[in-house]
Scaffold this motif. Structure first.
Motif, PDB file in Angstrom:
ATOM      1  N   ASP A 156      -9.118   8.476   6.843  1.00  0.00           N
ATOM      2  CA  ASP A 156      -9.643   9.456   7.790  1.00  0.00           C
ATOM      3  C   ASP A 156      -8.554   9.932   8.751  1.00  0.00           C
ATOM      4  OD1 ASP A 156     -12.112   9.131   6.573  1.00  0.00           O
ATOM      5  OD2 ASP A 156     -12.928   7.846   8.162  1.00  0.00           O
ATOM      6  N   GLY A 157      -7.728   9.000   9.225  1.00  0.00           N
ATOM      7  CA  GLY A 157      -6.644   9.368  10.128  1.00  0.00           C
ATOM      8  C   GLY A 157      -5.584  10.225   9.447  1.00  0.00           C
ATOM      9  N   ASP A 169      -7.670  24.667   3.554  1.00  0.00           N
ATOM     10  CA  ASP A 169      -7.838  23.604   4.553  1.00  0.00           C
ATOM     11  C   ASP A 169      -8.283  22.291   3.902  1.00  0.00           C
ATOM     12  OD1 ASP A 169      -7.608  22.708   7.187  1.00  0.00           O
ATOM     13  OD2 ASP A 169      -9.752  22.989   7.557  1.00  0.00           O
ATOM     14  N   ARG A 170      -7.705  22.006   2.721  1.00  0.00           N
ATOM     15  CA  ARG A 170      -8.033  20.771   2.002  1.00  0.00           C
ATOM     16  C   ARG A 170      -6.822  19.848   1.975  1.00  0.00           C
ATOM     17  NH1 ARG A 170      -9.175  21.920  -3.607  1.00  0.00           N
ATOM     18  NH2 ARG A 170      -7.598  23.528  -3.345  1.00  0.00           N
ATOM     19  N   HIS A 181       0.852  -1.191   0.000  1.00  0.00           N
ATOM     20  CA  HIS A 181       0.000   0.000   0.000  1.00  0.00           C
ATOM     21  C   HIS A 181       0.885   1.237   0.000  1.00  0.00           C
ATOM     22  CE1 HIS A 181      -2.985  -2.630   2.425  1.00  0.00           C
ATOM     23  NE2 HIS A 181      -3.244  -2.724   1.136  1.00  0.00           N
ATOM     24  N   ALA A 182       0.473   2.257  -0.739  1.00  0.00           N
ATOM     25  CA  ALA A 182       1.194   3.530  -0.733  1.00  0.00           C
ATOM     26  C   ALA A 182       0.188   4.670  -0.725  1.00  0.00           C
ATOM     27  CB  ALA A 182       2.108   3.643  -1.950  1.00  0.00           C
ATOM     28  N   TRP A 183       0.536   5.753  -0.033  1.00  0.00           N
ATOM     29  CA  TRP A 183      -0.311   6.940   0.052  1.00  0.00           C
ATOM     30  C   TRP A 183       0.545   8.170  -0.216  1.00  0.00           C
ATOM     31  CZ3 TRP A 183      -0.062   3.018   3.577  1.00  0.00           C
ATOM     32  CH2 TRP A 183      -1.232   2.267   3.786  1.00  0.00           C
ATOM     33  N   LEU A 184       0.073   9.045  -1.057  1.00  0.00           N
ATOM     34  CA  LEU A 184       0.714  10.338  -1.283  1.00  0.00           C
ATOM     35  C   LEU A 184      -0.242  11.379  -0.713  1.00  0.00           C
ATOM     36  CD1 LEU A 184       2.942  12.076  -2.510  1.00  0.00           C
ATOM     37  CD2 LEU A 184       1.644  12.086  -4.639  1.00  0.00           C
ATOM     38  N   VAL A 185       0.207  12.106   0.308  1.00  0.00           N
ATOM     39  CA  VAL A 185      -0.632  13.071   1.014  1.00  0.00           C
ATOM     40  C   VAL A 185      -0.157  14.477   0.673  1.00  0.00           C
ATOM     41  CG1 VAL A 185      -1.489  13.813   3.267  1.00  0.00           C
ATOM     42  CG2 VAL A 185      -0.905  11.406   2.892  1.00  0.00           C
ATOM     43  N   GLU A 186      -1.077  15.312   0.186  1.00  0.00           N
ATOM     44  CA  GLU A 186      -0.750  16.692  -0.178  1.00  0.00           C
ATOM     45  C   GLU A 186      -1.677  17.644   0.565  1.00  0.00           C
ATOM     46  OE1 GLU A 186       0.287  17.122  -4.617  1.00  0.00           O
ATOM     47  OE2 GLU A 186      -1.234  15.543  -4.498  1.00  0.00           O
ATOM     48  N   LYS A 187      -1.102  18.612   1.274  1.00  0.00           N
ATOM     49  CA  LYS A 187      -1.882  19.647   1.931  1.00  0.00           C
ATOM     50  C   LYS A 187      -2.145  20.747   0.912  1.00  0.00           C
ATOM     51  CE  LYS A 187      -2.109  22.039   6.308  1.00  0.00           C
ATOM     52  NZ  LYS A 187      -1.434  22.263   7.588  1.00  0.00           N
ATOM     53  N   LEU A 188      -3.407  21.095   0.710  1.00  0.00           N
ATOM     54  CA  LEU A 188      -3.812  22.080  -0.288  1.00  0.00           C
ATOM     55  C   LEU A 188      -4.339  23.343   0.373  1.00  0.00           C
ATOM     56  CD1 LEU A 188      -5.784  19.668  -2.656  1.00  0.00           C
ATOM     57  CD2 LEU A 188      -3.392  20.379  -2.862  1.00  0.00           C
ATOM     58  N   SER A 240      -2.978  15.397   8.720  1.00  0.00           N
ATOM     59  CA  SER A 240      -2.469  16.370   7.755  1.00  0.00           C
ATOM     60  C   SER A 240      -2.999  17.777   7.988  1.00  0.00           C
ATOM     61  CB  SER A 240      -2.819  15.927   6.338  1.00  0.00           C
ATOM     62  OG  SER A 240      -2.212  14.690   6.048  1.00  0.00           O
ATOM     63  N   LYS A 241      -4.163  17.894   8.587  1.00  0.00           N
ATOM     64  CA  LYS A 241      -4.747  19.222   8.831  1.00  0.00           C
ATOM     65  C   LYS A 241      -4.115  19.918  10.030  1.00  0.00           C
ATOM     66  CE  LYS A 241      -9.162  18.691   6.565  1.00  0.00           C
ATOM     67  NZ  LYS A 241     -10.626  18.763   6.710  1.00  0.00           N
TER      68      LYS A 241
END
Length: 74
Positions: A66-67, A31-32, A21-28, A72-73
């Motif tokens: 969800d976590g 507040d997205r 499993h891989a996740w790429l998390v981007e803060k936009l 990230s927020k």
């Protein structure tokens, strides 16, 4: 941020299992958060879990997402 995890067992035949499993998390802005996911699963146990009702695998993945959003927020 990129997070990845993989695992499996050393079994053969119907007991063989391998997952990644891989996740790429981007803060936009605004507040997205955008999360792109990639997943692979091989083996009879993975196929059985994917067909289960309720779908434990799907529910577990949603809890992960969800976590990640909540973290990230911050």
């Amino acid at each position: 941020m990129r997070i990845a995890s993989g695992g499996g067992n050393v079994a053969e035949g119907d007991d063989y299992l391998e997952v990644y499993h891989a996740w790429l998390v981007e803060k936009l802005d605004g507040d997205r958060v955008r999360i792109l996911t990639q997943e692979s699963q091989s083996g009879v146990p993975a196929k059985a879990l994917a067909a289960s009702v309720p779908n434990t695998m799907l529910n577990g993945h949603q809890a992960w997402l969800d976590g990640l959003v909540a973290y990230s927020k911050n």
